[in-house]
Write a protein that holds these residues in place. Structure first.
Motif, mmCIF file in Angstrom:
data_model
loop_
_atom_site.group_PDB
_atom_site.id
_atom_site.type_symbol
_atom_site.label_atom_id
_atom_site.label_comp_id
_atom_site.label_asym_id
_atom_site.label_seq_id
_atom_site.Cartn_x
_atom_site.Cartn_y
_atom_site.Cartn_z
ATOM 1 N N LEU A 1 0.943 -1.063 -0.064
ATOM 2 C CA LEU A 1 -0.108 -0.024 0.043
ATOM 3 C C LEU A 1 0.960 1.191 -0.027
ATOM 4 O O LEU A 1 0.561 2.425 -0.565
ATOM 5 N N TYR A 2 1.917 1.416 0.840
ATOM 6 C CA TYR A 2 3.026 2.366 0.453
ATOM 7 C C TYR A 2 3.436 2.577 -0.799
ATOM 8 O O TYR A 2 3.506 3.912 -1.142
ATOM 9 N N ALA B 1 -4.265 12.214 -3.721
ATOM 10 C CA ALA B 1 -3.701 11.391 -2.557
ATOM 11 C C ALA B 1 -3.755 12.156 -1.108
ATOM 12 O O ALA B 1 -3.626 11.497 -0.220
ATOM 13 N N LYS C 1 1.923 2.004 -3.558
ATOM 14 C CA LYS C 1 0.960 2.357 -4.217
ATOM 15 C C LYS C 1 0.527 3.879 -3.834
ATOM 16 O O LYS C 1 0.018 4.526 -4.959
ATOM 17 N N ALA C 2 0.688 4.078 -2.625
ATOM 18 C CA ALA C 2 0.781 5.490 -2.130
ATOM 19 C C ALA C 2 1.531 6.267 -3.007
ATOM 20 O O ALA C 2 1.271 7.240 -3.148
ATOM 21 N N ILE D 1 -2.526 10.692 2.298
ATOM 22 C CA ILE D 1 -1.307 10.324 1.830
ATOM 23 C C ILE D 1 -0.492 11.782 1.935
ATOM 24 O O ILE D 1 -0.748 12.494 1.039
ATOM 25 N N ARG E 1 2.728 5.756 -5.942
ATOM 26 C CA ARG E 1 2.119 5.889 -7.356
ATOM 27 C C ARG E 1 0.824 7.057 -7.249
ATOM 28 O O ARG E 1 0.976 7.706 -8.360
ATOM 29 N N ALA E 2 0.181 6.920 -6.176
ATOM 30 C CA ALA E 2 -1.145 7.711 -6.289
ATOM 31 C C ALA E 2 -0.494 9.105 -5.963
ATOM 32 O O ALA E 2 -1.090 10.183 -6.827
#
Lengths: 345, 244
Positions: free
Chosen positions: A220-221, A235, A223-224, A240, A226-227
């Motif tokens: 998830l980090y 984000a 992905k965060a 984030i 990338r987000a």
């Protein structure tokens, strides 16, 4: 040129290309998340290699003091902000990461005598000294300017690069260092002998790239991060924080840089300013990918490595010129084919 | 009476010399849906951005009885406030599932590991998203994108959900569906602050309403009463009035 020379050059090119690929990935990551063109990446390469060399020589690497100093500076800045916002509960965390951790590393340097430890421990130790400098650099230099334009961030990067090169000269002196290879194995592959360090570089690069792929695809980090790169406002609304994403991407970039330096230290002699050229070649690869695509950056890096190897055979005096000239047709092609995107919304 | 979820007092926001909001007061009670209606440029989006900490503002913002001083977005998200912005701000090159997962990022960061269960709840609310879970968010239709945006916000298990023009650019059928779902959030114990141009739909599902014009609240009260107030009927509902 016969086949054997071509194979040798090809091997050389792929090995260097693997290192450039790692650096290019880090550059793309940092740019996507923070819009910083991370020129000091090369200094992390040099610091990684030279710190390991100093440890092996039984000396205290100067980067250790830099870690302490940067830690104190970050702690002061963060403590000031925490008190200003009346959030005193943050102080413990700040002290832990920026004071206690560097002090623990210094303590280990004093009592463990890392020169006598096995190579793995020495590598881990060098990384523990150099990698935290990444997020600290972000905190001190880039975070106050997080909303600045790409150009301002580029100028700041240039300044950080010059400062870190200067500190490198101060810490490690003008002489270069070379560390012993990770293994003395040699493998005969037909006409070419492949030495152990080559395999180490290739293997470690592949593993690291696979790990990054997994990090961005699964955790998830990742992905965060990338987000944040895709949509900063979106984000932030998910909680984030841009600062957290920035620190995390700088940690990853510093880790990749320092580890790359450790990988190449047995292949070439690393000087305090060697990192810059290596980092720039990673940058050329990242430019080929438009600072956006990870696979294209990796492919571009292998291309840069091969081009460098073969031009050093045919026209060794112009080797760097040829590699960096590559950027001109790439930029031409990119600006002619891609739609012009506005820098900021 | 219980403590309000959100109490905003004397909120002022300026863009340079232009004052976009002046001395705005608004209160949201637990489990309540509060609708804010008003014309374009009245400051509705500015109000939500200021409450969420995306814009500098002056005034008092009390969330769950706690005064928010240096409000950072991330801190407010962690406290249980979420905003579904007008532009949705989805991660369009990521899958629906990843978008939803990232909605729970703050809770994951804080050590909570029940994202799977929360996602099942979101899928129960939006069954269509379950079918589309592997699809990239950018390839969805407008209504589905809005569902992802609301679902992503619900993944944070918010105490207060703020929605900015959820009906914008959607077909009437889809609007009805979205509003039906918003009305259903009451059952989940989520308070909703709904900013909407579609005054009729907004007043139908909300408990309380207020009319925002040129940066200030000009009218407030029970939604049912507002829907029959002649000033609202004339300006926002058009002829025929609202069906309460």
């Amino acid at each position: 040129m016969d086949l054997q020379i071509a194979l040798l050059l090809g091997q050389d090119g792929v090995v260097n290309g693997a290192i450039y690929a790692l650096l290019a990935l880090a550059l793309v990551l940092v740019y996507a998340v923070t819009r910083v063109i991370f020129i000091p990446q090369g200094e992390f390469v040099a610091y990684g290699a030279l710190t390991l060399a100093a440890i092996q020589a039984g000396k205290t690497p100067g980067t250790l003091w830099l870690l302490l100093g940067a830690g104190v500076a970050v702690a002061l800045v963060d403590a000031f902000v925490a008190l200003r916002d009346s959030r005193p509960r943050r102080l413990a965390r700040i002290a832990l990461w920026n004071l206690a951790l560097p002090l623990a590393v210094v303590g280990m340097a004093r009592w463990l005598e890392p020169a006598r430890l096995p190579l793995v421990a020495q590598v881990a130790f060098a990384l523990a000294i150099v990698v935290p400098l990444g997020p600290m650099l972000y905190r001190l230099v880039y975070q106050p300017l997080a909303e600045a334009s790409v150009l301002v961030l580029l100028i700041v990067s240039m300044a950080a690069h010059l400062a870190l090169v200067g500190l490198g000269l101060f810490f490690f002196g003008a002489e270069g260092s070379r560390t012993p290879p990770f293994s003395d194995a040699r493998i005969e592959l037909g006409a070419v002998a492949v030495n152990g360090q080559t395999l180490w570089v290739l293997g470690a690069s592949v593993v690291l790239i696979a790990a990054l792929y997994r990090f961005f695809g699964r955790s998830l980090y990742g992905k965060a991060l990338r987000a944040t790169a895709l949509n900063r406002v979106g984000a932030r609304l998910m909680g984030i924080s841009t600062t957290m994403a920035g620190k995390l991407s700088f940690t990853v970039a510093a880790g990749i840089g320092a580890f790359s330096g450790i990988l190449i230290a047995p292949i070439t002699t690393v000087y305090y300013d060697t990192g810059f050229l290596i980092g720039l070649k990673g940058f050329v690869a990242a430019i080929i990918a438009g600072l956006a695509s990870y696979p294209a950056a990796a492919a571009g890096a292998i291309l840069v490595g091969l081009l460098e190897a073969f031009s050093s055979f045919w026209a060794s005096a112009f080797k760097e010129v040829i590699v960096f000239t590559l950027i001109i047709p790439v930029l031409l092609f990119r600006s002619l084919t891609s739609r012009h995107a506005e820098e900021e919304e | 009476m219980t403590e309000p979820i959100l109490r905003v007092r004397d909120l002022c926001v300026s863009y340079g010399k232009v004052e976009a909001l002046h001395h705005l007061d608004i209160t949201v009670e637990p489990g309540q849906i509060v609708a804010v209606i008003g014309p374009n440029g009245a400051g509705k989006t500015t109000m939500l951005s200021a409450i969420m900490g995306l814009l500098p503002s002056s005034g008092e913002i009390e969330f769950q009885g706690e005064l928010q001083r240096a409000c950072e977005v991330e801190h407010l998200v962690a406290m249980g406030m979420t905003l579904v912005p007008e532009k949705r701000e989805l991660f369009s090159e990521m899958s629906v599932e990843d978008n939803l997962l990232l909605g729970a990022f703050q809770r994951f960061h804080a050590g909570e590991r029940d994202q799977g269960r929360t996602m099942d709840q979101v899928f129960a609310t939006f069954p269509r998203l379950k079918e589309r879970r592997a699809q990239l968010a950018g390839t969805l239709s407008g209504g589905e994108r809005q569902m992802v945006a609301v679902g992503r916000a619900l993944m944070a298990k918010p105490k207060l959900l703020m929605l900015d023009e959820p009906s914008l650019g959607l077909a009437p059928m889809v609007v009805r569906e979205i509003f039906h779902i918003i009305a259903g959030l009451r059952g989940l114990g989520v308070a909703v602050l709904l900013v909407e141009q579609n005054a009729r739909a907004a007043l139908q599902i909300s408990d309380h309403g207020c009319v925002l014009e040129t940066g200030g609240v000009v009218l407030a009260g029970e939604s049912r009463a507002l829907a029959n107030d002649p000033r609202v009927v004339q300006t926002y509902l058009g002829l025929g009035g609202a069906r309460p």
